[in-house]
Design an enzyme around this catalytic site. Structure first.
Site, short mmCIF file in Angstrom:
data_model
loop_
_atom_site.label_atom_id
_atom_site.label_comp_id
_atom_site.label_asym_id
_atom_site.label_seq_id
_atom_site.Cartn_x
_atom_site.Cartn_y
_atom_site.Cartn_z
N HIS A 280 11.31 2.10 5.58
CA HIS A 280 10.69 3.42 5.35
C HIS A 280 10.14 3.72 4.29
O HIS A 280 10.19 4.86 3.83
CB HIS A 280 11.92 4.46 5.76
CG HIS A 280 12.53 4.15 7.02
ND1 HIS A 280 12.13 4.19 8.31
CD2 HIS A 280 13.77 3.56 7.23
CE1 HIS A 280 12.98 3.78 9.08
NE2 HIS A 280 14.00 3.35 8.70
N SER B 41 -12.07 1.65 -13.25
CA SER B 41 -12.79 2.82 -13.00
C SER B 41 -13.61 3.18 -13.97
O SER B 41 -13.67 2.66 -15.07
CB SER B 41 -11.45 3.91 -13.16
OG SER B 41 -12.02 5.14 -12.89
#
Length: 476
Positions: free
Chosen positions: A153, A283
């Site tokens: 999870h 970036s």
């Protein structure tokens, strides 16, 4: 490349040269000519007198010499691609004029060529899968003893190892390889079946000799590298074949997506990342960024492949009686693009796996932050063995754990559970250093890796021995 015309990124940025050639016009129409040649050769061998040795020689000499401009001229006039190439081939092999395509329907060349292309394309993808499995096996072996947090999870769970986790990625790809190998091994040829699959035209050519018709089908099938042809067809081979094959590609895509997502998540945790090239820019604005761009790209392609798998299923469902033509325009897009995208995705996987960078200290820090909680049961057992009361110690551990969790979550402080336990006289007789050794909590991870390598990966390495280590990554 023309810069004023759209070109698919599958061709320019993703698929490799080998896959692009398999779906090229040169390869496709060369296969058509090869199919016409094998049909004529088989007809001549079975005593169809009209076909001369000179016709066979001229056809054979011109299988790959295709005048595409002339074929385009014919297609503009006839509005039929197969007949355009029949006439173009006749002009290149004049001795064969009038006997090319004898008894055949368009789908004799179209469908049989498509099956040959898909067979060879699947073999190429099998090689790509084997390379990824091999590389992941090497990675798993190297890191089989490195404890790391397991996640269920996406929450910290019992420890595993970096190498054991890699076997999960590899196992998915192994299942895909097994499915693809099955599709290759069981793929059947359409063969020589005629307009609606009844072989009526060939029966007429051989004056009602059923044995010769069957033998022609067998000879052409064998000459094109297939063990057997479909015993019955309509005008086309069953379109369920396309659905089964593209579903196998979608299965590969699901495995790629799962693997690449895990890499992206681990990169966010700074535990593992793709190799970052010296001049690579993460970036245009944030100069510090090291984005997992190959993994992101792989997940995008994987989604595209998965969505394509619906097209062949719908086409198979939509077929009417012996054939309907609405499959053609869809098939020309969905089949090549599924293969090109899968090729690109697997090339990315191979590039990623070959350059994975592991950060053991970051991994160890994450383990240290969570291990005290995970070790609580072991601490409880050690306390009982030292003479403590199980219920009393359990309650004390519960309180200490809650207090330590509060320090982490509310105050942003380190996990101080072990410090709290070490100061509690009820646990004074326990050697906490022994209890907190991470290797105590990885179970049989290393042994499982070794077993997986021996029983699963080594046989694959043996089958693909001459094809490993040759995959190139994407260039841009």
């Amino acid at each position: 490349m023309a810069h004023d015309t759209y070109v698919s990124p599958l061709a320019t940025r993703n698929a490799g040269r080998e896959m692009l050639f398999l779906f090229s016009a040169q390869h496709k129409f060369s296969l058509w000519r090869r199919l016409w040649l094998e049909l004529a050769r088989g007809q001549r061998e079975l005593a169809l007198q009209r076909i001369s040795a000179e016709a066979i020689e001229q056809m054979s000499a011109n299988v790959n010499r295709i005048d595409f401009d002339r074929a385009d001229e014919w297609e503009k006039r006839l509005r039929h691609d197969v007949m355009a190439h029949v006439h173009t081939f006749e002009e290149a092999a004049p001795a064969a004029k009038g006997i090319i395509h004898l008894g055949a329907t368009s789908q004799y060349v179209v469908d049989n060529a498509d099956l040959m292309v898909m067979r060879d394309a699947m073999k190429l993808l099998a090689q790509r899968l084997a390379n990824a499995i091999d590389t992941l096996g090497t990675f798993a072996s190297k890191w089989k003893n490195e404890p790391t947090l397991g996640y269920t999870h996406f929450q910290p769970a019992q420890l595993t190892t970096v190498g054991k986790r890699a076997t999960l990625w590899a196992q998915d790809l192994v299942l895909d390889l097994e499915e693809l190998e099955y599709r290759i091994q069981t793929l059947k040829f359409r063969g020589v079946k005629g307009t609606t699959g009844t072989q009526a035209s060939f029966l007429s050519l051989f004056d009602g000799d059923h044995a010769k018709v069957e033998e022609l089908d067998r000879r052409v099938t064998a000459a094109c590298g297939f063990a057997e042809a479909f015993p019955v067809t309509g005008q086309t081979y069953p379109r369920k074949v396309d659905a089964q094959i593209v579903s196998a590609l979608a299965g590969i895509a699901a495995s790629v997506h799962r693997f690449a997502n895990d890499i992206r998540l681990l990169a966010g945790l700074k535990q593992l990342e793709e190799r970052f090239e010296p001049e690579q820019v993460g970036s245009s604005a944030m100069a510090y960024k090291r984005n997992p761009m190959l993994s992101e790209r792989a997940t995008g392609l994987a989604r595209f492949i998965i969505t394509l798998s619906l097209n062949p299923l719908q086409t198979a469902a939509e077929q009417w009686f012996e054939r309907t033509l609405d499959d053609s325009s869809n098939k020309r897009l969905s089949i090549p693009e599924a293969f090109l995208a899968t090729d690109g995705a697997l090339r990315l996987v191979n590039q990623i796996t070959a350059g994975l960078v592991v950060y053991p200290k970051t991994i160890a820090a994450a383990v240290s932050a969570e291990l005290p909680f995970m070790a609580s049961e072991e601490i409880l057992m050690a306390g009982v063995r030292a003479g403590g009361d199980r219920q009393e110690l359990h309650e004390l551990l519960r309180r200490h754990s809650q207090a330590a969790a509060e320090q982490v979550k509310l105050h942003g402080k380190p996990n101080d559970l072990i410090a709290r336990i070490s100061q509690d006289p009820h646990f004074a007789r326990i050697r906490l250093a022994d209890v907190l050794e991470p290797s105590r909590y990885i179970g049989r991870s290393a042994e499982q890796v070794d077993h997986f390598l021996t029983t699963v990966i080594q046989p694959i390495r043996a089958r693909y021995a001459g094809q490993l280590g040759k995959d190139e990554g994407v260039e841009i």
